[in-house]
Design an enzyme around this catalytic site. Structure first.
Site, short mmCIF file in Angstrom:
data_model
loop_
_atom_site.label_atom_id
_atom_site.label_comp_id
_atom_site.label_asym_id
_atom_site.label_seq_id
_atom_site.Cartn_x
_atom_site.Cartn_y
_atom_site.Cartn_z
N LYS A 193 0.83 -1.20 0.00
CA LYS A 193 0.00 0.00 0.00
C LYS A 193 0.87 1.25 0.00
O LYS A 193 1.64 1.49 0.93
CB LYS A 193 -0.89 0.05 1.23
CG LYS A 193 -1.90 1.23 1.16
CD LYS A 193 -2.57 1.50 2.48
CE LYS A 193 -1.80 2.45 3.36
NZ LYS A 193 -1.78 3.85 2.87
N GLU A 198 10.37 14.44 16.16
CA GLU A 198 10.57 14.48 14.72
C GLU A 198 9.55 15.43 14.08
O GLU A 198 8.36 15.28 14.25
CB GLU A 198 10.40 13.08 14.13
CG GLU A 198 10.71 13.03 12.64
CD GLU A 198 10.63 11.61 12.08
OE1 GLU A 198 9.69 10.89 12.42
OE2 GLU A 198 11.52 11.25 11.29
N GLU A 237 10.79 0.45 9.84
CA GLU A 237 11.75 1.52 9.60
C GLU A 237 11.03 2.80 9.99
O GLU A 237 10.13 3.25 9.29
CB GLU A 237 12.18 1.51 8.13
CG GLU A 237 13.54 2.14 7.92
CD GLU A 237 13.43 3.63 7.76
OE1 GLU A 237 13.46 4.32 8.81
OE2 GLU A 237 13.31 4.11 6.63
N CYS A 296 13.27 10.59 7.09
CA CYS A 296 13.35 10.04 8.45
C CYS A 296 14.78 10.14 8.99
O CYS A 296 14.97 10.23 10.19
CB CYS A 296 12.87 8.60 8.47
SG CYS A 296 13.53 7.62 7.12
#
Lengths: 490, 290
Positions: free
Chosen positions: A194, A399, A268, A302
């Site tokens: 997806k 983040e 991840e 990331c």
């Protein structure tokens, strides 16, 4: 040397003429079905959603909203392919199909790059030079592994896991699809993938490539949808392996949801990388590295170098040069070949970034932004840095996933190291120094999965990538990336 | 000798092992370990969650030094553990027998445990060469991947294999530079405590291995959820336990390693892959140029 004399003069004389990539060579359908069992089919629910160009806010296409029923069909198709053609095929032939995909992607690279920039907002320079070539290279690399797996794991017999359910993010849409699909297929698994809600188009184009490459039906199934669709894939009882790239928050939800199942998983997740500049570094190169570290792909990375640590004696110089360099960055049309920073991927991500800009200022940090103009339509954020921050500031700990850099200073190597490691994340890190021994000291001691020394944000199919601590479990890329898709029997 | 009676033996106090010291549990609780004839063998510490937290602090403190120790040194220390265990074989056999294991089986288990330590001692400076790589990237960079220890590992040691199972799990964790906090078998706790004494005498730095006695039912949640533990290894339990461990482990994305139904006497009971399971792969890039 005075401050003024080292400053580059970027004035009106440096205006670039527009250099947009043309879009007349691409075709985007008005509507896309789901790619299940080798065909594009309408979603069971009959529901579709629009995908928008974040640089213009105009609708590009509408794609299917896959529900539980579609996920079930896709998993069944993947299971059938796994039990049938794919597992019976010679491993070398599996590899040939992957080589085919790599070649077709190379042939259609310009088209993919253009669509990637249209759908996701990233500068064409990046999609053209990084995303698409790397995606093709990834298929090419893993293609060659298909018939050599036994050499990767001494003393073990590697066997595939079965059906892999894969959920990928919007920051590197095609590249993440390649990272997921290529090793899974090379190892003999079949796939239900997806793409992210805001960037489905290159995945649908990849489905065309997979069809044109004549892979057996069902080996790769691609379902568009939102978070619920992803959850249906992850939680489907006939999925043997889950691979997810995305936020740490969602990663934890997935790890919990897999509890008590036999599903193998790799995650991840997020990061908050330290980029550490020592006084003996080549400062101008380091400044380029800082810019690449945090402003690459609008900071939607990331492994972005979002925490900068500068040794105190050069802090003033580095920040000054960084600010000068930020003035030269062009924010604007992702399709323009001169653009440095494209559009923020979505309205909601822009809102998130802006809320962090406010948090940073409310917590007492000093904000600086480039002064260049922004287009009127679309989602944009100027390159931003914060000084006067401390370890406990939210913009240092959390983040942001945008072009926002938090700058701190340090005196000794130990202090820099301690500050760098003071985070629950551990995906990546950077160090800049001319001293070899110091490089090895730092690269050994930073607790993160990928360390760039005197460089930043480099990627390669042969190079394992993945996090320590809360940045994830497992590796993607290289020989180590095979382990995620195999069971090692004795 | 007039009025001779049998000598009154000196019973041993079985304590827990935290940070290189042998305290009693801070909770003051104990459980009785009975011999088959019903006599009391020992009052064993019923370790608490607080003991566990203290042990994690000790393990984290020890991690920096132990992970930085040379592979050669770690190998020699594991070899030293084996040497001392060999010298104290009789004690371990007796303890197993005392807890109801047949003498023949007990001897076999102690010998296998010693050999297992030797096996992993030999891996200390070799597994890196098996699992690391120089990666041929397309750009002008030198790029390599090496293994580094995951960090602090919590280990729920096997219930049935109280010495061999314990050693088979501790050795691959520590030979790779990790530190650990261990919950010993509750039914057969004696060898774990005596093994702690062996570790203590073997130049294993304090805090590298911490051993608690107590009950998994009480402590599993804490072993799985502690935010400063990087990985959990468990060796027993049904699917309910497995689910509980993984749900808690997700709080900080722990690596979860289930080693249930493993026959530790079999060939598969030892492998460099067991070392790699509590290792992280680190990849380093550096430009090549003038």
């Amino acid at each position: 040397m005075s401050t003024e004399s080292t400053k580059l003069a970027f004035n009106d004389g440096w205006q670039y003429a527009p250099a947009p990539e043309s879009t007349d060579h691409i075709s985007i359908d008005e509507q896309y079905g789901l790619f299940i069992g080798g065909e594009f089919v309408a979603p069971e629910s009959g529901r579709y959603f629009e995908t928008v160009n974040p640089a213009t806010e105009q609708t590009l296409s509408s794609v299917s909203l896959a529900s539980a029923a579609d996920v079930d069909l896709a998993v069944k198709a993947a299971r059938k392919a796994y039990n049938g053609a794919w597992s019976k095929m010679a491993a070398a032939d599996r590899g040939k199909y992957l080589f085919r995909i790599a070649r077709i992607l190379q042939e259609r690279a310009r088209e993919f790059a253009t669509i990637e920039s249209l759908d996701g907002g990233k500068p064409i320079r990046e999609s053209r030079d990084i995303d698409i070539p790397l995606a093709a290279a990834h298929f090419f690399y893993y293609a060659g592994w298909a018939d050599k797996l036994e050499y990767a794991f001494p003393g073990r017999r590697p066997v595939p896991l079965g059906v892999a359910g894969q959920v990928i993010p919007w920051n590197f849409p095609l590249l993440m699809a390649a990272w997921k699909i290529a090793p899974a297929l090379a190892c003999g698994n079949t796939v239900v993938l997806k793409p992210a809600e805001t960037t489905p188009l290159t995945a649908m184009k990849l489905a065309e490539v997979i069809r044109d490459a004549e892979l057996p039906p069902g080996v790769v199934n691609i379902l568009t949808g939102a978070g619920e669709t992803g959850a249906e894939i992850v939680n489907h009882p006939d999925v043997n392996k889950v691979a997810f790239t995305g936020s740490t928050e969602v990663g934890k939800i997935i790890q919990r949801s897999l509890a008590g199942t036999d599903k193998k998983y790799t995650l991840e997740l997020g990061g908050k990388a330290a980029n550490i500049i020592f006084a003996d570094a080549a400062i101008d190169e380091a400044v380029e590295g800082i810019v690449n570290g945090i402003f690459f792909n609008q900071g939607h990375v990331c492994c972005a170098g979002s925490r900068l640590f500068v040794q105190e004696s050069v802090a003033e110089e580095v920040v000054r040069k960084l600010k000068d360099r930020m003035e030269t960055l062009i924010v604007g049309d992702p399709l323009d070949k001169n653009t440095d920073i494209g559009a923020i991927n979505s309205a909601s991500q822009l809102e998130t970034i802006q809320s962090y800009l406010k948090v940073g200022q409310d917590e007492g940090a000093e904000m600086y932004q480039g002064s260049g103009s922004l287009p009127e339509q679309g989602y944009w954020c100027r390159p931003t840095l914060f000084t006067g921050v401390s370890q406990s500031n939210r913009i240092v700990q959390e983040e942001i996933f945008g072009p926002v850099l938090a700058i701190q200073t340090f005196r000794t190597l130990e202090e820099g190291l301690t500050k760098a490691n003071n985070t629950p994340y551990g995906l990546s890190g950077g160090v800049w120094t001319d001293k070899g021994a110091k490089i090895f000291k730092m690269t050994q001691q930073i607790r993160a999965g990928v360390i760039w020394a005197n460089t930043f944000n480099k990627f390669d199919p042969t190079s394992p990538f993945g996090g320590y601590k809360e940045s994830g479990v497992g590796r993607e890329g290289g020989l180590h990336g095979l382990g995620a898709y195999l069971k090692l029997e004795t | 000798m007039a009025g001779s009676t049998a000598r009154v033996p000196v019973a041993k106090t079985y304590k827990i092992y935290i940070g290189g010291k042998f305290p009693r549990t801070e909770s003051g609780r104990y459980f009785k370990l009975n011999a088959s004839d019903g006599s009391v063998i020992a009052n064993v510490c019923q370790g608490s969650r607080k003991d566990f937290r203290n042990a994690v602090v000790a393990a984290r403190s020890a991690f920096g030094g132990w992970s930085a120790a040379s592979a050669y040194l770690r190998g020699q220390i594991l070899y030293r553990i084996a040497e001392l265990l060999e010298g104290r074989s009789d004690q371990f056999v007796s303890e197993l027998v005392l807890q109801g294991v047949s003498r023949r089986k007990a001897k076999k288990e102690v010998v296998a445990s010693i050999d297992r330590l030797i096996y992993y001692a030999g891996w200390s400076d070799k597994y890196q060469q098996i699992f690391s790589a120089v990666n041929p990237v397309s750009s002008a960079h030198f790029n390599f991947s090496v293994l580094e220890p995951t960090g602090v590992v919590s280990l729920l040691a096997p219930e049935d294999s109280s010495l061999l199972g314990l050693v088979s799990n501790i050795a691959p964790i520590i030979v790779g530079g990790n530190t650990c906090v261990v919950l010993a078998s509750a039914q057969l706790p004696l060898c774990a405590v005596s093994f702690a004494e062996v570790l203590h005498a073997s130049d294993v730095p304090g805090g590298v291995v911490n051993i608690l006695t107590g009950f998994a039912e009480e402590l599993t949640e804490q072993f799985a959820s502690h935010m400063d533990v990087n990985a959990i290894v468990y060796c027993d339990g049904d699917s309910e336990v497995a689910k509980n461990v993984q749900v808690r482990a997700a709080d900080n994305v722990k690596r979860v390693l289930a080693r249930c139904d493993q026959d530790w006497t079999a060939d598969a009971g030892q492998s460099p892959y067991l070392i790699s399971e509590t290792q992280e792969t680190k990849t380093t890039w550096h430009p090549i140029g003038g």
